[in-house]
Every structure is written in C-alpha cells, then in structure tokens.
Design an enzyme around this catalytic site. Sequence first.
Site, short mmCIF file in Angstrom:
data_model
loop_
_atom_site.label_atom_id
_atom_site.label_comp_id
_atom_site.label_asym_id
_atom_site.label_seq_id
_atom_site.Cartn_x
_atom_site.Cartn_y
_atom_site.Cartn_z
N HIS A 60 40.71 43.66 41.46
CA HIS A 60 41.46 44.30 42.44
C HIS A 60 40.69 44.17 43.63
O HIS A 60 39.42 44.73 43.73
CB HIS A 60 41.47 45.75 41.82
N HIS A 62 41.44 43.54 48.24
CA HIS A 62 42.49 43.38 49.08
C HIS A 62 41.87 42.13 50.09
O HIS A 62 41.21 42.21 51.15
CB HIS A 62 42.47 44.51 49.98
N HIS A 217 48.24 51.75 43.16
CA HIS A 217 47.04 52.47 43.13
C HIS A 217 47.40 53.85 42.93
O HIS A 217 48.21 54.61 43.53
CB HIS A 217 46.68 52.46 44.77
N HIS A 249 42.35 52.31 40.05
CA HIS A 249 41.70 53.55 40.53
C HIS A 249 41.71 54.38 39.38
O HIS A 249 40.62 54.80 38.62
CB HIS A 249 42.02 54.13 42.02
N ASP A 324 37.42 45.42 45.33
CA ASP A 324 38.44 46.36 46.28
C ASP A 324 38.24 45.75 47.75
O ASP A 324 38.92 44.92 48.23
CB ASP A 324 37.84 47.68 46.33
#
Lengths: 434, 434
Positions: A60, A62, A217, A249, A324
């Site tokens: 995970h 971004h 999420h 999460h 993340d």
Amino acid sequence: MDSTFDVLIRNGYVVAQEAVVDIAIDDGRIAAIRPEIAESGDTELDARGDLVSPGLVDAHVHLDMALSATGDRRPRNNERRTDRIDAIERTAAYFAETDGEEIEARVRDVAGRAVTNGVLHLRTHAYVDSEVGTDIVERVAAVREAFDDRLDVEIVAFPQGGIGRDEGSADALRAALDAGADLVGGLDPATLNGDRTGTIETWFDIATDGDADVDVHIHERGDTGTDTLRALAEATIDRGYEGRVTASHAYALADAATGLDGDSSGDDGGDRGGRGDRDDQLGDAMETFTAADLRFVTCYGSTPRGMPIRRVHDAGLVLAHGTDQVHDMWGAHGNLNAIEAMLVQSLKLDGYATNDGLACLWRLITTEGASLLGRAEDYGIEAGTPADLVVHDARSPQWAILERNDPRYVLKNGNVVAADGSLAGTRPSPSGRE
Amino acid sequence: MDSTFDVLIRNGYVVAQEAVVDIAIDDGRIAAIRPEIAESGDTELDARGDLVSPGLVDAHVHLDMALSATGDRRPRNNERRTDRIDAIERTAAYFAETDGEEIEARVRDVAGRAVTNGVLHLRTHAYVDSEVGTDIVERVAAVREAFDDRLDVEIVAFPQGGIGRDEGSADALRAALDAGADLVGGLDPATLNGDRTGTIETWFDIATDGDADVDVHIHERGDTGTDTLRALAEATIDRGYEGRVTASHAYALADAATGLDGDSSGDDGGDRGGRGDRDDQLGDAMETFTAADLRFVTCYGSTPRGMPIRRVHDAGLVLAHGTDQVHDMWGAHGNLNAIEAMLVQSLKLDGYATNDGLACLWRLITTEGASLLGRAEDYGIEAGTPADLVVHDARSPQWAILERNDPRYVLKNGNVVAADGSLAGTRPSPSGRE
C-alpha cells in the site's frame, strides 16, 4: 567444460531451509538450491552466509503523490497533525495544478528507491477525480512500464475525494480500469461518503463490470469502522468476490481487539490509546471476514499500537504491510523502505520486539504481501519460482530488521537490479544516494 | 598566495543562521563563518546546501555490553520480553565469564559505529560489581583513550546488581572513580535496592568523596517513581549538587504527566498506556526538579508514549537522549544511531511527527545532550568552538530524521573522522559496512 548457470548466489542463508545454500538461476527462475553447487555461474554473488529472501512487498503506497512534501527546509504540510478534509483538498489541488511530467518523474524516482530497498512487488494507489480523470493513473502506468523488468506494480484507481462527494469520480474510476488501473479503490463509505451501503454497492458495481479486485481505505474507527468492515465482507460474499477485496488501514480491527469504547469514526490513524471495559468486539466479526476472505493492509505510520496482527494471521486471514506515504502531503515520513518500517513497528507496537514478533513483522513484508497480491504460488525460494531475490547484509530476518542495512544485492528475474543502496546502471554519488 | 584555512566546509546550511554559509576551520576550531569565504582550505568539503550540525550526542548507552546479543541467527535473550531480575543475573554472568579482550574489542567496534553515525560525544555506563570490580571500567577507559581524537566519552560506573543487593559493589563503585569512571551510577533505590533513602545517601556519599557527578537509572513507575525522583532532587539540593545529577529513563515523568493511577513500580520500560482520572501529578514535582536542576535522559527503545518532552524543556530543564542498547542482552535493538532513534520516536510518541516535534527531537540529540554533558559553552556552530561537525545528507534537521541517511562527513576537532558510513582510514567493504 562444466555446465554453467546464468547466476549463482553462493552461501545464502534461506529461512525455509534453515540452512546456508547455493542458489542457481537460469532463464530468470530458480533452477536449483543445494548446499553446494559444483557448477559455476556466469555471474556469481557471495552472500557470505547472510540472509537471502524473496523480494520484499509493499502492499500500500501512494507513488503518485510521492515527494510532494519536499523542496523546503521544513517539510510541507507538516506544521500540524493532518486534517483529513484539508488534505483531501490539498491533494485535489496538487493533482490539478502539478505538471504531469513532474509527477511522473517523482514516481520514477521513488520506484527506483523501492527497488534499491529490495521491494520488488508493490501495490500503489493512483488518484482519480472528476477534474483530472485518468491522467494520474496513466502517469503511474507509464512508470510501471518503464520498470517492468525491475518492479511488479499493481495500480488501484483511488477516488480520494469520495464518489459520494465528487460525482464525476465514479466515471473516472470506471475509465481508470481501461487506462491501466487494476483495482477499484475508495475510502470511508459511512463517514466521508456518507452512505455506507450505497458507496459499497457502487464500488462493487464498478469492480464487477471491469472484473477488477477492490482495495479501499477504511480509516473509520470503533463501532463505525467495525460495521463498515463487516458490511464490506458481506458485500464481498454477495458478489462472489471472496479473496478479492482488501481493507487498507482497518484501524477498527485494533479498536475491536482492544475494546475501545464509543463510536469514534472518521479520525485519522494513530492510536486511540485507552482500553475500555467492553468485551472483545473482534470475535464475531472475524467469522464474517473469514467467510469473505477479506484481506487487510496496515501501514507503519498509522498502525494503532493494539493492531492484532498475530491474531489476524492465526485466523488464517491475510494482513500485509505498506509504507503508504513517501514524503507527501499526507505525511512527511516514508522512505519506501519496508525493513525500516518494520524496525519502527517493532519499537512502536505492543509485543513485536521479540524474535517471534520480528518474524511476524517479516511475514508482513514478504509472504503476507505476496498472498495479498495473489503471488503466493510464485513466491519464495524454491526451484521454479521467479528469481526475485534479495541478498541482505544481515544474518536473518530478525537481524535485517534490527540492523536496517541496505540490501547487498537485489535481483529481479535473475538480473541484479540494485546493489549496496544504488540502482544497477547508476553510479553511487559520494553521498551514496542518487 | 592567498592565506588558507586547514579545512573549509562550503555551502553548509546552519540552522542557527537560517542560511547557507562557508565554515572555516583552523587548529581544530571554527575560525570563521561567512556566506562566502574567499580564502581556500587545505581540505575543502562541499555540503551542497545540506545541513551542517554540531556533533550528535548519545547521552546514555551501555557500550560495555554491546553486541552481546549477536552471533546467532536469532538474537540472544530476545525470545520474550526482558525480565529485569533475569537480565541482571545474565549481565553479571556475562561480565564474569567473558574475556576482557573480547569485551574491549566490541566496545571499540561500536565506538567506531557511533562516530560513523555522527555521534561525537557520549556518556556510557560501565558495569561494576563485587566480582569483576573495576575490570570493565578499565576496558571502556582503554577504548576511550584509543578514540580520544574521535569521540568524547564520559564513563558512569554502574553497579547494576544494586548496592543494596551486592554489598561489595559500593566499594567497586568507589574504586571505579580512580580507575577512569567520571560519574557514579546506580538504579531503582526504592524497589531493586529496597531502601530509597539509604541508597540515595550512599550514592551521594561516594559521589561527593570523589567530586563526581551522578547518573542513575530510575525505572520506577507511577507514584513510586515520582517519589524517587523527588527524593533524588531533594538529596541533590542537600548536597549542593545542583546541575550534577541525571535521572536516566525517569518513566515516572510520563506517568505523572498522563495521570497514570496506581503504584506500578519496578516494571520495565515501554508504555503503560492508559490515562487515569487523577490530576496531573507532574506540576508539584517539577518545582523540586527545577530547584535541583535535575537532568533527565530518555531512550527510544523504552520512552513511554506520553513522555512530556516539550513540557520538561519548556520548564527549562535538561532532557536529552541516549540509544541505551547496542544489540545487547537487555534489548536486541540499537545501532548507536541517534538519528534513526529520532525517526522511531517521531512515529512512536504522541505529537512529535510535525516539524516542531521533529525540531524538538533534534534538540534531544544535540543541544540538550551537550547541556547534559556540561558542554553547552563549547558546543554549536560559531567562531571559537571546537570543529566537531556533521555534514548531513539532508536539507535540515527535520529531513535528516525523516530520511535517516548516513552523514556525508563527520569531523572531530576539524579532522574528517568518518565519511559516507565508514570510519576514516578504513576502506568501505562492498556492503558498505566494515
């Protein structure tokens, strides 16, 4: 003349074998694993008795907004704790205003860092909304193509503004699946989107139309979060999507496990601390999660201290890890370094500093990650699997986390793609960074 | 011909000046700081606009038992959470049974790692008891001498078994001050030693006889811990020892600040979590601490999440940081890396991930550490101070913590003693470690 292999890794400690072995590679796959291989290799690498592991997994991240906090002495947007609504607006503005080439260059930069850190498989979210449409997805897909011999990338189309708040984003989400995205993303159906059932239904409508998996999420906390996770699992079963849905999460797992009382939905990550006096809320919900084969990802910057990692694993459910942020507008932390993240986890979470705890954390960034990405069959150090390997500068998984050294060699499909903190084909600068 | 300086650091970002400057060094001290220095240097180092800081400080470490957890695939004594009494016995056995040369070699190894990480000033504890006497102190003192051009070392004679439990250790403590120790150490007077007042009196008797400062481990928690800290402060005032006494760990500060209820003395570090409903207990005690100028050190592996770092600093009291373990039998963690430790703190503690929080953590390992070691006058980047400097591979203190890179150059008294992860005079191995 002796027959040779393309590559031979000598003296590698392999956990599954509990032994130091030689690993032979041909045509990008592991050809043999033996205590001592008599043949030679066109390339020979000496692991010196240190750990050789499969490629690490970052489940995970971004990439699309990576490095958006850099450029100043003081990291941007880090003057106070992140407010979610502010950050959503900042993100929309960032993607609307930043040149696509610049975004792509940043994604390329950090993809290289991942490889250097031994991460060979990752799942990234990529922003979509009614304004930028699929532009960002296309940029990330372009970098995926440029790295296709070094890094496996799954792309989740992520309508961060919320399909319930930004009407055009549902269309962008559909379009993204044609533009290179592999999965349908989303966030917080009950709170941010304001319609738990409707939002989840829309996610699945889009996903089933495109035969795409789902990774959403779920920051929602307490009972609200548990209810959302349960609703997600139930929808998963209704749609016959077992094993194809990830809740990223899932802070509510920790709240349910530690009996946090009250409905405290919508808060940012971090830990809520207190232990209420209610019963363990997790037991019931776990049955539904198991029936749905719902998968989970936690991220070190926001993992609640009480996240029941062992318990989720013991129930046979997949719980993996992602880093993340990469110095972005949601958090200034993040080096795309899965091992560094586990070092932090081992000192931050309750009960993961021991040898078994460290082994559990290691699974988060290896086997659990591979399962999450549907790669379990082709993952691991055995004859026939792709030679996606990391030669560590450490004796074992425990020591790799404790010492947090850069990998000595990183191999993808049998090719050395990084060594000693630098990508192959690049010269280390005097400072050791590119 | 132009006049020259011994060393010139070009283009260094100095926080106190909020500017990029050139730093000239002569005879081991900073000779000039100007935006642009026209003269040349016999050695010139380019900081490329990145941060130049004073040498980092590690205010609490146990060099003497460093690396006692290494050698196996699974870190030793890390199968379960550390039990203090077990660990005390293990420690006694380790020092009684391990060859002194081997201990000295390990201390030398990790002293080098400290320098490589930019740590130029440290305070280490060194074990004494009735069996080994001052042997360990002498070994550590020998390494101090070998490193005297690279690392400032203060030695605390540490009777870990407790002077109330091991009668001969008080004599060993006295003898240690003649054998090279600078400070009197100890631990937990009320619980482990079983006599708060008597133990504190003995510490001060020995300290005043030798005109030595005091640095004692206070793990005691809750009210017991607060009472001990207060008793220590009162004894400090009685003895006229203001500013010369350090309470290491002082977990009770966090308990008092967060209102943890109950008397939970004697537990190991870590965080007790819950917030009781009692009033803030810290206010009263702080006045006594201030009158005594009592100093504090916290260590990242055990800092409670609620440690009131800012509040202690705001009260004008010194609170510094030490890395404590270096892969030893009390904890398998620890790389003698102050910056890595602050990365962990920033993600573990409540409220230190923001830019101001990161700046506060940076003070722990720089100015607060210098104050603790009595070096405040001779510390910092200004003309006349010793040229003990670190050229970081980062733009600012915040970025140094977030990126956790190895320093580019480390200078002690104007000499480059380490660069890019290696000690000067050593060749980096292919793996980048020695």
